[in-house]
Design an enzyme around this catalytic site. Structure first.
Site, PDB file in Angstrom:
ATOM      1  CG  HIS A  12      -1.788  -1.153   1.297  1.00  0.00           C
ATOM      2  ND1 HIS A  12      -1.527  -2.213   2.107  1.00  0.00           N
ATOM      3  CD2 HIS A  12      -2.903  -1.447   0.613  1.00  0.00           C
ATOM      4  CE1 HIS A  12      -2.470  -3.120   1.926  1.00  0.00           C
ATOM      5  NE2 HIS A  12      -3.310  -2.690   1.029  1.00  0.00           N
TER       6      HIS A  12
ATOM      7  CG  ASP B 117      -8.178  11.093  11.722  1.00  0.00           C
ATOM      8  OD1 ASP B 117      -8.675  11.245  12.862  1.00  0.00           O
ATOM      9  OD2 ASP B 117      -8.497  10.178  10.954  1.00  0.00           O
TER      10      ASP B 117
ATOM     11  NE  ARG C  56     -19.410  16.401   9.934  1.00  0.00           N
ATOM     12  CZ  ARG C  56     -20.646  16.437  10.422  1.00  0.00           C
ATOM     13  NH1 ARG C  56     -20.858  16.586  11.707  1.00  0.00           N
ATOM     14  NH2 ARG C  56     -21.695  16.336   9.654  1.00  0.00           N
TER      15      ARG C  56
ATOM     16  NE  ARG D 177      -7.091   6.288  10.549  1.00  0.00           N
ATOM     17  CZ  ARG D 177      -7.276   6.455   9.270  1.00  0.00           C
ATOM     18  NH1 ARG D 177      -7.062   7.618   8.748  1.00  0.00           N
ATOM     19  NH2 ARG D 177      -7.661   5.469   8.518  1.00  0.00           N
TER      20      ARG D 177
ATOM     21  CG  ASP E  57      -8.378   7.981  23.579  1.00  0.00           C
ATOM     22  OD1 ASP E  57      -7.767   8.151  22.514  1.00  0.00           O
ATOM     23  OD2 ASP E  57      -9.389   7.275  23.685  1.00  0.00           O
TER      24      ASP E  57
END
Ligand code: ADP
Ligand code: MG
Length: 577
Positions: free
Chosen positions: A217, A396, A401, A541, A554
């Protein structure tokens, strides 16, 4: 460079459309991927492969008689969603269950894992065989942590041939896992690949150098060295794999693939194979039906890899079995394929959820669940910016959202389900599926699955007790850990969930009512979420930027504590009323 595209954002979809148009005799499109255009016989175990696209002929190019029943097709180098995997699995099932096989990547593990759970809930047997052949990606003692690269091809091939021969579900899984245990790959890159619409490759290899142990990848190699000649490269690859040979006994016989990654010519591969085949023979290794060519590519990456599978009689027969697919043909497929008229169409149709109207007790619990979901969605909307800010520090930035989108979708689905008079489990099943489908991200998949597991333990025929709540919370935690594989201390929502579940259980056991116990547990979760500020992320991530996250709690643990607190308020209001 990827030069030809219309819209980079829809490159994978556009590719699938053209692929299906070119191969109508082999495949037809279903939501999430493709299945054989002519279904295999009833009662044959279905083998479904998949993953991100950008690897053609893997994975959609090997759908057809003798090989896969279907392929799940994600975006370029991106895991398909759980919904995609479920949809293709469901369409590919011939009534005997679905064995998914794919390379070992966190996103694929999670999404295919969720698809398996959903198929099983609908009464379709399903199992994942995860391929882990890349010797450069983890040491031999940690075989299960290795990435899946070109070994995917051998494992899919063997599993598919076994299914075609009429192996049972368990036997297909067994032989696929056995093939994976016997398969090793090592690859090299001379240059990176470029995503459609981008003008820079994902990584570059300096001129005259070579990356050793790359991923498929666009992950660069694990080390770099001077560019060798073709025969020196053959020696590096053969020596690297023979050093990892599994114990087999007798003269070793291997299936071999010298694979081009996309921008390496067949002529170059043959020059490398000339020496590789000689070195294998000199080492006393007999090669069975080698493949030299492009079987698992990585867009336009320049490079190649060698894959060896140490065969026994069974694996050798399955490796040699005939295949007829768009991209790969071997021998003559004699088995008459059933034609479409034999198909039990009902099997193909997506499952309609059966509505079971619950008794009054179940509907009353469902109403509390719906109220709680509304409160949660409102609270998450208010907290959206703050949760996004926390996630942006080392992740990120999409956590706020995602939680807002997921919980709003869950509310809509729950309202609709409850209006039909179903019980709490059915409401949370609908809510969980909607959450996972709309939220995106790791946390979306985990929250969706957690809601469903929690709901499974709420009864329809009597009032829910504190014990039911504690059991449901424990089941949700187990699901999150099974799917995400995070441990306490990894700085994830598990760090808030673990104290929540144990405090809830302890409070219930010492005689507290459900609402009071829940509120105590929510306080424990809030404290634990704050304490995650001290931790460094060990998964997800945020891991690459672990240091930056110290001092910030977190995001997933924070939102978990917030949600539990609001549910506690709803339970308390409900008990008082
Ligand atoms: P993504 O990380 O995919 O962008 P979100 O930003 O929505 O997803 O969620 C991030 C949160 O997900 C993290 O703060 C963490 O709590 C949680 N998380 C990430 N990976 C895992 C995992 N493997 N197990 C449990 N929780 C995880
Ligand atoms: Mg995020």
């Amino acid at each position: 460079m990827t030069r030809l595209y219309d819209d980079p954002a829809s490159f994978a979809e556009d590719m699938v459309e053209g692929f299906v148009a070119a191969n109508p005799g082999y495949v037809r499109q279903v939501p999430g991927g493709v299945v054989r255009s002519r279904r295999a016989r009833r009662g044959k175990v279905a083998v479904v492969t998949g993953g991100g696209s950008g690897h053609y002929p893997a994975f959609c190019g090997v759908v057809g008689p003798g090989f896969a029943d279907g392929a799940v097709i994600g975006n370029i180098f991106t895991s398909p969603s759980a919904e995609d995997a479920y949809s293709v699995g469901r369409a590919a099932d011939n009534g005997a269950g679905v064995v998914f096989s794919f390379g070992n990547y966190a996103g694929d593990n999670m999404n295919f894992g969720l698809a398996v759970e959903r198929l099983e809930r609908e009464g379709i047997r399903a199992h994942n065989v995860v391929v882990t052949d890349d010797v450069a990606s983890a040491p031999a003692e940690e075989h299960a942590k290795r990435r899946g690269v070109v070994g995917d091809f051998v494992v899919f091939k063997v599993a598919s041939a076994a299914a075609e021969e009429g192996y049972s579900f368990d036997e297909v899984v067994r032989v696929a896992e056995h093939a994976n245990d016997r398969t090793r790959s090592l690859g090299v890159a001379f240059d990176g690949c470029t995503l459609p619409g981008q003008d820079h490759p994902l990584f570059e290899v300096p001129a005259g150098r070579m990356g050793l142990g790359l991923g498929i990848h666009g992950e660069p190699g694990v080390s770099e060295r001077d560019m060798p000649s073709a025969s020196e490269l053959a020696k590096i690859l053969v020596d690297g794999l023979l050093a990892e040979a599994p114990e087999t006994g007798g003269t070793p016989r291997v299936a071999a693939i010298l694979n081009g990654l996309g921008a390496t010519k067949y002529e170059e591969l043959f020059v490398v194979w000339r020496t590789a085949s000689r070195l294998l023979a000199e080492a006393g290794v007999e090669v069975v039906a080698p493949e030299v060519g492009e079987l698992v590519t990585s867009l336009d990456m320049a490079g190649c890899s060698l894959t060896l599978t140490w065969l026994d009689d069974e694996l050798e027969r399955l490796w040699q079995a005939p295949v007829d697919t768009p991209a790969y043909r071997k021998g003559t497929v004699s088995q008459p394929e059933t034609d479409e008229s034999d198909v039990d169409e009902e099997l193909r149709a997506p499952a309609e959820r059966v509505t079971v109207v619950a008794p009054a007790e179940g509907q009353a619990t469902a109403a509390v669940v719906v109220k709680a979901l509304h409160t949660v969605a409102d609270a998450l909307r208010d907290a959206e910016d703050e949760l996004g800010r926390l996630d942006a520090i080392a992740g990120d930035g999409d956590h706020g959202r995602g939680m807002t989108r997921g919980s709003s979708a869950a509310v809509a689905a729950a309202d609709e389900a409850a209006a039909q008079g179903v019980g709490p489990a059915a409401v949370l099943l609908a809510a969980g599926d909607a959450w996972a489908a709309k939220a995106g991200g790791t946390s979306g998949a985990l929250w969706g699955a957690a809601l469903r597991s929690f709901g499974d333990l709420l009864p329809d025929h009597r009032e829910a007790t504190g014990g039911d709540l504690a059991a449901g919370a424990a089941a949700a935690l187990a699901t999150v850990q099974r799917l995400g594989r995070a441990e306490p201390g990894d700085k994830t929502l598990v760090d808030a969930m673990v104290p929540f579940v144990s405090e809830l259980r302890a409070a219930i056991d010492s005689g507290a009512g459900g609402a009071q116990a829940w509120q105590q547990a929510a306080e424990a979760a809030a404290k634990a979420a704050e304490r995650t500020a001290e931790l460094r992320p060990r998964t997800g991530r945020a891991r690459p930027l672990a240091e930056r996250s110290v001092g910030t709690p977190d995001p997933g643990a924070t939102s978990f504590a917030l949600v539990m607190g609001r549910i506690g308020e709803v339970l308390a209001a409900n008990t008082a009323a």
